[in-house]
Design a protein around this motif. Sequence first.
Motif, PDB file in Angstrom:
ATOM      1  N   UNK A  57       0.834  -1.201   0.000  1.00 52.47           N
ATOM      2  CA  UNK A  57       0.000   0.000   0.000  1.00 52.47           C
ATOM      3  C   UNK A  57       0.867   1.249   0.000  1.00 52.47           C
ATOM      4  N   UNK A  58       0.605   2.113  -0.964  1.00 50.21           N
ATOM      5  CA  UNK A  58       1.296   3.398  -1.102  1.00 50.21           C
ATOM      6  C   UNK A  58       0.243   4.504  -1.075  1.00 50.21           C
ATOM      7  N   UNK A  59       0.687   5.738  -1.080  1.00 55.39           N
ATOM      8  CA  UNK A  59      -0.274   6.845  -1.057  1.00 55.39           C
ATOM      9  C   UNK A  59      -1.137   6.868  -2.320  1.00 55.39           C
ATOM     10  N   UNK A  60      -0.629   6.320  -3.412  1.00 56.41           N
ATOM     11  CA  UNK A  60      -1.357   6.316  -4.678  1.00 56.41           C
ATOM     12  C   UNK A  60      -2.126   5.015  -4.915  1.00 56.41           C
ATOM     13  N   UNK A  61      -2.120   4.103  -3.950  1.00 58.41           N
ATOM     14  CA  UNK A  61      -2.793   2.811  -4.127  1.00 58.41           C
ATOM     15  C   UNK A  61      -4.292   3.003  -4.293  1.00 58.41           C
ATOM     16  N   UNK A  62      -4.866   2.389  -5.320  1.00 55.04           N
ATOM     17  CA  UNK A  62      -6.305   2.528  -5.543  1.00 55.04           C
ATOM     18  C   UNK A  62      -7.093   1.536  -4.690  1.00 55.04           C
ATOM     19  N   UNK A  63      -8.388   1.727  -4.656  1.00 55.64           N
ATOM     20  CA  UNK A  63      -9.288   0.736  -4.086  1.00 55.64           C
ATOM     21  C   UNK A  63     -10.413   0.525  -5.099  1.00 55.64           C
ATOM     22  N   UNK A  64     -11.113  -0.567  -4.949  1.00 58.29           N
ATOM     23  CA  UNK A  64     -12.212  -0.885  -5.857  1.00 58.29           C
ATOM     24  C   UNK A  64     -13.490  -0.998  -5.052  1.00 58.29           C
TER      25      UNK A  64
END
Length: 165
Positions: A57-64
């Motif tokens: 998980x990074x600051x730019x990690x998306x979610x669905x």
Amino acid sequence: MDANNELRLRLRFYKDVMINTTVLSQKFADYAKSNPQDYFIKTRGTHIWINIKGDKKKYYSPHLHLELEAKSENETHIRGLFGPDATLWTFFMFLHFIIAGIFLIFSGIAYSNSILNKSYTFDLVVLALMVITWFLLYFIAKQIRSNGNDQTHEIEKVFLEIIES
């Protein structure tokens, strides 16, 4: 799904599957109970969220976010929405509201100064800077989305794997 040709920052998709809504929701709940190491899955009724967790998980990690809608007895319509982390999204919305507020305030000041025949050059410069900043925020958000593109595809693979199981 080709994320690079999309103008929108939050990618959407729709999918129809020949599985009952309850059975499909249970598939996601069962997968969540199997403790996937890299993904956190939360289900609430017909809404399902898939997030990346841990070291990936990074600051730019998306979610669905998935919404299941019963189309018929044995068919489900799935509405999917990829989005950024909630904290990042909130920060960007905060910046947009600040910029919009400054834009409205200086628009009023520029109008008042023009009615009073005073110089309003500085006000127009601030308005132009706010427009440039809006575009800058858009390009920053587009770059953040492209950074998370690989993780978007990973989440999509997990989603398709769960459906096909």
